[in-house]
Design a protein around this motif. Structure first.
Motif, PDB file in Angstrom:
ATOM      1  N   GLU A 186      10.142   0.994   5.663  1.00 24.99           N
ATOM      2  CA  GLU A 186       9.713  -0.385   5.868  1.00 24.99           C
ATOM      3  C   GLU A 186       8.251  -0.597   5.468  1.00 24.99           C
ATOM      4  O   GLU A 186       7.879  -1.682   5.022  1.00 24.99           O
ATOM      5  CB  GLU A 186       9.877  -0.782   7.341  1.00 24.99           C
ATOM      6  N   ALA A 187       7.421   0.420   5.642  1.00 28.01           N
ATOM      7  CA  ALA A 187       5.983   0.281   5.405  1.00 28.01           C
ATOM      8  C   ALA A 187       5.613   0.406   3.939  1.00 28.01           C
ATOM      9  O   ALA A 187       4.556  -0.061   3.529  1.00 28.01           O
ATOM     10  CB  ALA A 187       5.225   1.337   6.201  1.00 28.01           C
ATOM     11  N   ARG A 188       6.464   1.002   3.148  1.00 38.28           N
ATOM     12  CA  ARG A 188       6.072   1.436   1.806  1.00 38.28           C
ATOM     13  C   ARG A 188       5.556   0.296   0.934  1.00 38.28           C
ATOM     14  O   ARG A 188       4.455   0.387   0.367  1.00 38.28           O
ATOM     15  CB  ARG A 188       7.260   2.122   1.132  1.00 38.28           C
ATOM     16  N   ASP A 189       6.299  -0.769   0.814  1.00 36.13           N
ATOM     17  CA  ASP A 189       5.899  -1.843  -0.101  1.00 36.13           C
ATOM     18  C   ASP A 189       4.622  -2.533   0.362  1.00 36.13           C
ATOM     19  O   ASP A 189       3.731  -2.819  -0.445  1.00 36.13           O
ATOM     20  CB  ASP A 189       7.024  -2.868  -0.239  1.00 36.13           C
ATOM     21  N   ARG A 190       4.513  -2.784   1.661  1.00 30.74           N
ATOM     22  CA  ARG A 190       3.342  -3.499   2.154  1.00 30.74           C
ATOM     23  C   ARG A 190       2.093  -2.626   2.075  1.00 30.74           C
ATOM     24  O   ARG A 190       1.016  -3.103   1.709  1.00 30.74           O
ATOM     25  CB  ARG A 190       3.590  -3.953   3.582  1.00 30.74           C
ATOM     26  N   LEU A 191       2.219  -1.364   2.425  1.00 30.76           N
ATOM     27  CA  LEU A 191       1.088  -0.461   2.305  1.00 30.76           C
ATOM     28  C   LEU A 191       0.669  -0.314   0.847  1.00 30.76           C
ATOM     29  O   LEU A 191      -0.525  -0.253   0.529  1.00 30.76           O
ATOM     30  CB  LEU A 191       1.446   0.907   2.898  1.00 30.76           C
ATOM     31  N   THR A 192       1.618  -0.262  -0.053  1.00 30.17           N
ATOM     32  CA  THR A 192       1.321  -0.174  -1.486  1.00 30.17           C
ATOM     33  C   THR A 192       0.549  -1.395  -1.957  1.00 30.17           C
ATOM     34  O   THR A 192      -0.481  -1.281  -2.643  1.00 30.17           O
ATOM     35  CB  THR A 192       2.622  -0.023  -2.290  1.00 30.17           C
ATOM     36  N   ASP A 193       1.012  -2.587  -1.591  1.00 26.74           N
ATOM     37  CA  ASP A 193       0.334  -3.816  -2.013  1.00 26.74           C
ATOM     38  C   ASP A 193      -1.086  -3.875  -1.458  1.00 26.74           C
ATOM     39  O   ASP A 193      -2.039  -4.216  -2.179  1.00 26.74           O
ATOM     40  CB  ASP A 193       1.120  -5.037  -1.539  1.00 26.74           C
ATOM     41  N   ASN A 194      -1.252  -3.543  -0.177  1.00 23.74           N
ATOM     42  CA  ASN A 194      -2.578  -3.609   0.435  1.00 23.74           C
ATOM     43  C   ASN A 194      -3.543  -2.613  -0.186  1.00 23.74           C
ATOM     44  O   ASN A 194      -4.705  -2.940  -0.476  1.00 23.74           O
ATOM     45  CB  ASN A 194      -2.469  -3.359   1.942  1.00 23.74           C
ATOM     46  N   ASP A 195      -3.090  -1.385  -0.389  1.00 19.40           N
ATOM     47  CA  ASP A 195      -3.984  -0.373  -0.946  1.00 19.40           C
ATOM     48  C   ASP A 195      -4.260  -0.609  -2.424  1.00 19.40           C
ATOM     49  O   ASP A 195      -5.357  -0.312  -2.911  1.00 19.40           O
ATOM     50  CB  ASP A 195      -3.409   1.030  -0.715  1.00 19.40           C
ATOM     51  N   ASP A 196      -3.313  -1.166  -3.157  1.00 12.80           N
ATOM     52  CA  ASP A 196      -3.584  -1.528  -4.549  1.00 12.80           C
ATOM     53  C   ASP A 196      -4.709  -2.554  -4.620  1.00 12.80           C
ATOM     54  O   ASP A 196      -5.629  -2.436  -5.439  1.00 12.80           O
ATOM     55  CB  ASP A 196      -2.324  -2.107  -5.203  1.00 12.80           C
ATOM     56  N   THR A 197      -4.655  -3.542  -3.749  1.00 17.60           N
ATOM     57  CA  THR A 197      -5.703  -4.559  -3.719  1.00 17.60           C
ATOM     58  C   THR A 197      -7.046  -3.963  -3.303  1.00 17.60           C
ATOM     59  O   THR A 197      -8.086  -4.225  -3.923  1.00 17.60           O
ATOM     60  CB  THR A 197      -5.325  -5.690  -2.744  1.00 17.60           C
ATOM     61  N   GLY A 198      -7.021  -3.127  -2.253  1.00 17.58           N
ATOM     62  CA  GLY A 198      -8.265  -2.522  -1.778  1.00 17.58           C
ATOM     63  C   GLY A 198      -8.911  -1.608  -2.793  1.00 17.58           C
ATOM     64  O   GLY A 198     -10.133  -1.634  -2.987  1.00 17.58           O
ATOM     65  N   MET A 199      -8.108  -0.799  -3.485  1.00 15.80           N
ATOM     66  CA  MET A 199      -8.661   0.123  -4.465  1.00 15.80           C
ATOM     67  C   MET A 199      -9.276  -0.620  -5.652  1.00 15.80           C
ATOM     68  O   MET A 199     -10.303  -0.220  -6.195  1.00 15.80           O
ATOM     69  CB  MET A 199      -7.594   1.101  -4.951  1.00 15.80           C
ATOM     70  N   LYS A 200      -8.663  -1.722  -6.068  1.00 15.87           N
ATOM     71  CA  LYS A 200      -9.226  -2.512  -7.164  1.00 15.87           C
ATOM     72  C   LYS A 200     -10.601  -3.047  -6.786  1.00 15.87           C
ATOM     73  O   LYS A 200     -11.527  -3.058  -7.606  1.00 15.87           O
ATOM     74  CB  LYS A 200      -8.290  -3.674  -7.499  1.00 15.87           C
ATOM     75  N   GLN A 201     -10.761  -3.489  -5.550  1.00 14.83           N
ATOM     76  CA  GLN A 201     -12.054  -3.993  -5.101  1.00 14.83           C
ATOM     77  C   GLN A 201     -13.105  -2.887  -5.078  1.00 14.83           C
ATOM     78  O   GLN A 201     -14.260  -3.095  -5.475  1.00 14.83           O
ATOM     79  CB  GLN A 201     -11.903  -4.617  -3.718  1.00 14.83           C
ATOM     80  N   VAL A 202     -12.724  -1.712  -4.593  1.00 13.18           N
ATOM     81  CA  VAL A 202     -13.659  -0.580  -4.557  1.00 13.18           C
ATOM     82  C   VAL A 202     -14.111  -0.220  -5.964  1.00 13.18           C
ATOM     83  O   VAL A 202     -15.309  -0.079  -6.242  1.00 13.18           O
ATOM     84  CB  VAL A 202     -13.012   0.635  -3.878  1.00 13.18           C
TER      85      VAL A 202
END
Length: 270
Positions: free
Chosen positions: A142-158
């Protein structure tokens, strides 16, 4: 406690900077640049809040696994791109992440530490494919897609704040190691564990907007027992506890470049 210090030169600094008097009227060094300030906020929330369901049990059949530790990896590196050194763990490795934890409180703590270490590597920041594989290896279905989307966004900002692109991605230094753990709650189905981490992030470029800098963060990971293993269901973070700076002179970018190449990644546990 405060101390007077000379203007910082490029190297490593503790995020938050030094103050120059009892009233703390001077701003921390990193606030002079908007990009560095934006990065600081992202780093404090490296584990972006993920509110997720706690049910379901499917897994990704496309993941690859290897039984036990991998030997002969280059210093500081491993084939999976995760943050820990796989040579230190007897657990089964899936895309560089240890899996297969005991169904116990100790097993949940091991999973929490290893999963956060896996999320702290340079390749997790810079390589989308590697990041997605790492998340798939450790997250609940259940967590996989949402965690992926959030971390993709966060890593781009970093990466944007650091001025990192495809050409200079190899210059990123990103590492973390656990300083301690605390079990907040535990049942045989759900466990919540806090992990206090020390980290480094920055680039080995003399023109970097943010040099290699230290961070201290406490992550709260919620784990669910799924498919006979502890899997990551959610993760949040807060800054600190942060120690007082020792006053040592920052190391040069060349020192960090050499250390990142020659020192093994922090060890996984278990």
């Amino acid at each position: 406690m405060t101390r007077n210090s000379p203007p910082p030169r490029r190297g490593t600094k503790t995020l938050g900077g030094d103050s120059s008097g009892p009233a703390q009227t001077s701003k921390p060094w990193w606030r002079g640049a908007a990009v560095a300030g934006g990065l600081f906020l992202v780093l404090l929330a490296l584990a972006v809040v993920v509110n997720l369901d706690r049910s379901g049990s499917s897994t990704d059949p496309s993941r690859t696994s290897s039984p036990g530790p991998t030997h002969g990896a280059a210093p500081g590196k491993n084939t999976g791109g995760a943050g820990g050194n796989p040579q230190t763990s007897a657990l089964k490795m899936v895309d560089g992440v240890p899996v297969g934890y005991p169904h116990s409180q100790a097993g949940a703590v091991e999973a929490a530490v290893n999963y956060q270490i896996a999320r702290s590597s340079a390749k997790y920041f810079t390589d989308t494919t590697t990041r997605h594989k790492i998340i798939a290896a450790m997250a609940t279905s259940e967590a996989r897609d949402r965690l992926t989307d959030n971390d993709d966004t966060g890593m781009k900002q970093v990466l944007s704040s650091l001025g990192i692109g495809d050409v200079n991605a190899a210059g990123l230094v990103a590492r973390a190691a656990a300083m301690g753990t605390k079990t907040v709650s535990y049942t045989d189905q759900v466990a919540t564990v806090e992990v206090w981490m020390a980290g480094l992030i920055g680039t080995t470029s003399d023109k970097a907007p943010l040099p290699v800098s230290a961070s201290w963060t406490t992550y709260t990971l919620t784990l669910q027992w799924q498919k006979e293993d502890w899997k990551l269901a959610s993760v949040t973070s807060v800054n600190g506890p942060t120690p007082v700076s020792t006053g040592s002179e920052p190391s040069s970018v060349n020192d960090f470049r050499t250390a990142d190449q020659e020192f093994d990644a922090p060890p996984y546990i278990g």
